[in-house]
Write a protein that holds these residues in place. Structure first.
Motif, short mmCIF file in Angstrom:
data_model
loop_
_atom_site.label_atom_id
_atom_site.label_comp_id
_atom_site.label_asym_id
_atom_site.label_seq_id
_atom_site.Cartn_x
_atom_site.Cartn_y
_atom_site.Cartn_z
N VAL A 122 59.28 -79.54 43.86
CA VAL A 122 59.00 -78.58 44.93
C VAL A 122 59.38 -79.21 46.27
N THR A 123 59.47 -78.38 47.30
CA THR A 123 59.82 -78.84 48.64
C THR A 123 58.62 -78.70 49.56
N ILE A 124 58.33 -79.78 50.29
CA ILE A 124 57.15 -79.86 51.17
C ILE A 124 57.62 -80.06 52.60
N ASN A 125 56.99 -79.39 53.54
CA ASN A 125 57.33 -79.56 54.96
C ASN A 125 56.57 -80.75 55.54
N ALA A 126 57.30 -81.65 56.17
CA ALA A 126 56.68 -82.79 56.84
C ALA A 126 56.08 -82.36 58.17
N ALA A 127 55.00 -83.00 58.57
CA ALA A 127 54.31 -82.62 59.81
C ALA A 127 55.18 -82.83 61.04
N ASP A 128 56.09 -83.81 60.98
CA ASP A 128 56.92 -84.12 62.14
C ASP A 128 58.34 -83.58 62.01
N GLY A 129 58.53 -82.63 61.11
CA GLY A 129 59.85 -82.04 60.93
C GLY A 129 60.54 -82.57 59.68
N GLY A 130 61.44 -81.77 59.13
CA GLY A 130 62.14 -82.16 57.93
C GLY A 130 61.35 -81.77 56.68
N THR A 131 61.96 -81.98 55.55
CA THR A 131 61.32 -81.66 54.29
C THR A 131 61.51 -82.80 53.31
N PHE A 132 60.62 -82.85 52.31
CA PHE A 132 60.75 -83.82 51.23
C PHE A 132 60.32 -83.15 49.94
N THR A 133 60.63 -83.78 48.83
CA THR A 133 60.33 -83.17 47.54
C THR A 133 59.12 -83.83 46.88
N GLY A 134 58.61 -83.16 45.89
CA GLY A 134 57.52 -83.69 45.09
C GLY A 134 57.59 -83.12 43.69
N TYR A 135 57.05 -83.85 42.73
CA TYR A 135 57.00 -83.38 41.35
C TYR A 135 55.65 -82.71 41.12
N LEU A 136 55.67 -81.46 40.71
CA LEU A 136 54.44 -80.69 40.52
C LEU A 136 54.27 -80.32 39.06
N ALA A 137 53.15 -80.72 38.49
CA ALA A 137 52.77 -80.33 37.13
C ALA A 137 51.57 -79.40 37.21
N LYS A 138 51.62 -78.29 36.44
CA LYS A 138 50.58 -77.28 36.51
C LYS A 138 49.80 -77.20 35.19
N PRO A 139 48.51 -76.91 35.28
CA PRO A 139 47.72 -76.77 34.05
C PRO A 139 48.10 -75.50 33.30
N ALA A 140 47.96 -75.53 31.99
CA ALA A 140 48.32 -74.38 31.18
C ALA A 140 47.52 -73.14 31.54
N SER A 141 46.29 -73.35 32.00
CA SER A 141 45.42 -72.23 32.35
C SER A 141 45.91 -71.48 33.59
N GLY A 142 46.70 -72.16 34.42
CA GLY A 142 47.19 -71.56 35.66
C GLY A 142 46.22 -71.61 36.81
N THR A 143 45.04 -72.16 36.57
CA THR A 143 44.04 -72.30 37.63
C THR A 143 43.34 -73.64 37.52
N GLY A 144 42.80 -74.13 38.66
CA GLY A 144 42.06 -75.38 38.64
C GLY A 144 42.19 -76.14 39.93
N PRO A 145 41.54 -77.30 40.01
CA PRO A 145 41.65 -78.15 41.19
C PRO A 145 42.97 -78.91 41.21
#
Length: 232
Positions: free
Chosen positions: A4-27
């Motif tokens: 996924v793409t994340i916005n940096a607080a001081d401008g620009g963007t960076f990526t991150g790897y996002l894994a989601k639970p099968a339930s689709g909800t949670g912390p």
């Protein structure tokens, strides 16, 4: 599981790897990388957390130097590259990017807004700084390097914090460990566990210093901690 793409607080963007639970909800949990980037070890950790019911996001914290680093601990050349990136890394900017990642994760569809941080090695130090500088709901450090340099911030910890320290850690000498023990013993929301005979990265599966018994113990403590403070 996706990048996924994340916005940096001081401008620009960076990526991150996002894994989601099968339930689709949670912390959620923001996973702070080791010095080898968002590699297969970090991605596997995120996948495992997702299997436990969490949204797990590991942001690329080296993006300001060289985006997309994914190296291992298997060759001298990779170690040299990792230490080069570590030396050029800004902890202040790294914490800023973790806070941006925390804010991003709280807005992901299905995330209930309760989000903690979990870090290893370099990320272990950053998880400590997230405990002192951010509104993360809880934070966990595995063998964080350099925590003793910022113990003057320990009194700022107001949310639960858990640290795992390897007693034979080649990067955290005994005097530093004692400083950590003494400072965090005065913090009500902090808990520190020491692992006798273990060297740095004792929980990295396949690593030179992997200790299954200690890793299993630390991981169970972490699982119980995260359940208590993010799922309860």
């Amino acid at each position: 599981m996706t990048d996924v793409t994340i916005n940096a607080a001081d401008g620009g963007t960076f990526t991150g790897y996002l894994a989601k639970p099968a339930s689709g909800t949670g912390p959620g949990i923001v996973v702070a990388q080791e010095i080898f980037g968002v590699n297969h070890v970090m991605r596997d950790l995120c996948d495992d957390l997702a299997a436990q019911g969490y949204f797990a996001l590991c942001p690329d914290l080296f993006w300001r130097q060289e985006p997309g680093i994914q190296i291992t601990d298997k060759t001298d050349a990779e170690w040299a590259k990792a230490f080069e990136l570590y030396k050029g890394f800004s902890e202040v900017k790294g914490v800023d990017d973790l806070i941006s990642s925390l804010n991003y994760l709280r807005e992901v569809e299905g995330c209930n807004g309760s989000v903690g941080t979990l870090g290893y090695c370099l990320g272990g130090k950053l998880a400590y700084l997230m405990a002192t500088r951010s509104n993360a709901d809880c934070s966990v450090s595995y063998y964080g390097v350099g925590i003793e340099k910022n113990l003057d911030e320990a009194s700022a910890i107001t949310k639960p914090y858990l640290a795992h320290v390897a007693e034979k850690d080649q990067f955290v000498p005994p005097e530093s460990q004692q400083q950590i023990r003494e400072a965090l013993s005065k913090v009500n929301r902090a808990a520190v566990h020491f692992y006798p005979g273990c060297d740095h990265a004792f929980a990295r599966i396949g690593g030179a210093h992997y200790d299954k018994a200690s890793a299993d113990l630390a991981n169970q403590r972490t699982a119980d901690f995260l359940t208590e403070h993010l799922k309860a």
